[in-house]
Design a protein around this motif. Structure first.
Motif, mmCIF file in Angstrom:
data_model
loop_
_atom_site.group_PDB
_atom_site.id
_atom_site.type_symbol
_atom_site.label_atom_id
_atom_site.label_comp_id
_atom_site.label_asym_id
_atom_site.label_seq_id
_atom_site.Cartn_x
_atom_site.Cartn_y
_atom_site.Cartn_z
ATOM 1 N N LEU A 75 0.568 -1.087 0.035
ATOM 2 C CA LEU A 75 -0.107 0.040 0.218
ATOM 3 C C LEU A 75 1.344 1.234 -0.063
ATOM 4 O O LEU A 75 2.139 1.049 0.683
ATOM 5 C CB LEU A 75 -1.017 0.188 1.238
ATOM 6 C CG LEU A 75 -1.781 -1.040 1.241
ATOM 7 C CD1 LEU A 75 -2.365 -0.931 3.091
ATOM 8 C CD2 LEU A 75 -2.408 -1.109 0.328
ATOM 9 N N TYR A 76 0.620 2.402 -1.008
ATOM 10 C CA TYR A 76 1.099 3.577 -0.633
ATOM 11 C C TYR A 76 0.603 4.517 -0.662
ATOM 12 O O TYR A 76 -0.378 4.837 -0.622
ATOM 13 C CB TYR A 76 1.688 3.985 -2.227
ATOM 14 C CG TYR A 76 2.885 2.295 -2.662
ATOM 15 C CD1 TYR A 76 4.490 2.056 -2.660
ATOM 16 C CD2 TYR A 76 2.528 1.212 -4.238
ATOM 17 C CE1 TYR A 76 5.362 1.431 -2.921
ATOM 18 C CE2 TYR A 76 3.448 0.391 -4.335
ATOM 19 C CZ TYR A 76 4.231 0.398 -3.335
ATOM 20 O OH TYR A 76 5.552 -0.520 -3.844
ATOM 21 N N ASP A 77 1.863 5.769 0.175
ATOM 22 C CA ASP A 77 0.534 6.736 -0.015
ATOM 23 C C ASP A 77 -0.093 7.502 -1.045
ATOM 24 O O ASP A 77 -0.147 8.234 -1.242
ATOM 25 C CB ASP A 77 1.468 7.313 1.028
ATOM 26 C CG ASP A 77 1.681 7.370 2.768
ATOM 27 O OD1 ASP A 77 0.673 6.666 2.518
ATOM 28 O OD2 ASP A 77 2.925 7.115 2.705
ATOM 29 N N LEU A 78 0.962 7.577 -2.229
ATOM 30 C CA LEU A 78 1.250 7.977 -2.994
ATOM 31 C C LEU A 78 1.604 6.921 -4.756
ATOM 32 O O LEU A 78 2.835 6.092 -3.858
ATOM 33 C CB LEU A 78 1.871 9.985 -3.582
ATOM 34 C CG LEU A 78 1.880 10.661 -2.922
ATOM 35 C CD1 LEU A 78 3.012 11.766 -2.972
ATOM 36 C CD2 LEU A 78 0.211 10.869 -3.314
ATOM 37 N N GLU A 79 1.361 7.175 -5.369
ATOM 38 C CA GLU A 79 1.962 5.963 -7.123
ATOM 39 C C GLU A 79 2.085 7.033 -8.002
ATOM 40 O O GLU A 79 0.644 7.970 -8.536
ATOM 41 C CB GLU A 79 0.401 5.371 -7.395
ATOM 42 C CG GLU A 79 0.393 3.823 -5.958
ATOM 43 C CD GLU A 79 0.102 2.760 -6.343
ATOM 44 O OE1 GLU A 79 -0.011 2.195 -7.288
ATOM 45 O OE2 GLU A 79 -0.542 2.207 -4.922
ATOM 46 N N LEU A 93 4.007 15.383 -4.847
ATOM 47 C CA LEU A 93 4.778 15.044 -3.352
ATOM 48 C C LEU A 93 4.943 16.623 -2.925
ATOM 49 O O LEU A 93 4.464 16.208 -1.676
ATOM 50 C CB LEU A 93 5.825 14.600 -3.539
ATOM 51 C CG LEU A 93 6.792 14.040 -2.587
ATOM 52 C CD1 LEU A 93 5.649 13.507 -1.559
ATOM 53 C CD2 LEU A 93 8.125 13.386 -3.127
ATOM 54 N N LEU A 94 5.232 17.221 -2.871
ATOM 55 C CA LEU A 94 4.973 18.051 -2.018
ATOM 56 C C LEU A 94 4.243 18.486 -1.648
ATOM 57 O O LEU A 94 3.517 19.379 -0.458
ATOM 58 C CB LEU A 94 6.015 20.008 -2.931
ATOM 59 C CG LEU A 94 7.513 19.422 -3.100
ATOM 60 C CD1 LEU A 94 7.602 20.991 -4.174
ATOM 61 C CD2 LEU A 94 8.735 19.340 -2.239
ATOM 62 N N THR A 95 3.115 18.908 -2.751
ATOM 63 C CA THR A 95 1.332 19.252 -2.475
ATOM 64 C C THR A 95 0.880 18.455 -1.511
ATOM 65 O O THR A 95 0.807 18.418 0.008
ATOM 66 C CB THR A 95 1.068 19.044 -3.615
ATOM 67 O OG1 THR A 95 0.790 20.821 -4.343
ATOM 68 C CG2 THR A 95 -0.823 19.687 -3.384
ATOM 69 N N HIS A 96 0.769 16.555 -1.162
ATOM 70 C CA HIS A 96 0.603 16.121 -0.493
ATOM 71 C C HIS A 96 1.434 16.878 0.926
ATOM 72 O O HIS A 96 0.665 16.296 1.526
ATOM 73 C CB HIS A 96 1.339 14.481 -1.559
ATOM 74 C CG HIS A 96 0.843 13.175 -0.064
ATOM 75 N ND1 HIS A 96 0.449 12.952 -0.245
ATOM 76 C CD2 HIS A 96 1.413 12.772 0.712
ATOM 77 C CE1 HIS A 96 -0.765 11.826 0.529
ATOM 78 N NE2 HIS A 96 1.086 11.672 0.604
#
Length: 109
Positions: A75-79, A93-96
């Motif tokens: 499971l990933y936080d972002l893909e 990624l920066l926005t996340h």
């Protein structure tokens, strides 16, 4: 950070570490004080196959075999799929990182 943790280990262990419960638990403890984002990169098979040929140090077909299972159970936080320009992925990624979010799924399980 993951690349740093994987340095000096056999490549298959690095790619499949969450399936190795003890290894994953050790990394969870090591990183527990940190705010991390677990990112999955899933390039298209055609890209992986092309890289395999260019590298020349992998058995033919290993990219396809790996792609079929390397993300199983993760499971990933972002893909990302690799088709997005690097600057756009970095902005995502920066926005996340700048938005409130639950603890990384890396710590689940």
């Amino acid at each position: 950070m993951l690349a740093k943790l994987c340095r000096g280990r056999e490549r298959p262990d690095c790619r499949t570490y969450p399936r190795h419960t003890r290894w994953h638990a050790e990394r969870q403890a090591l990183l527990s004080r940190h705010d991390i984002v677990f990112v999955g990169l899933r390039p298209p098979l055609a890209t992986l196959t092309q890289r395999e040929k260019i590298r020349g140090n992998r058995p033919a077909g290993s990219a396809a075999r790996d792609a079929a299972h390397v993300h199983d159970g993760l499971l990933y936080d972002l893909e990302f799929d690799g088709s997005t320009p690097v600057t756009d992925m970095a902005q995502t990624l920066l926005t996340h990182l700048q938005t409130p979010r639950p603890r990384s799924c890396f710590f689940a399980g």
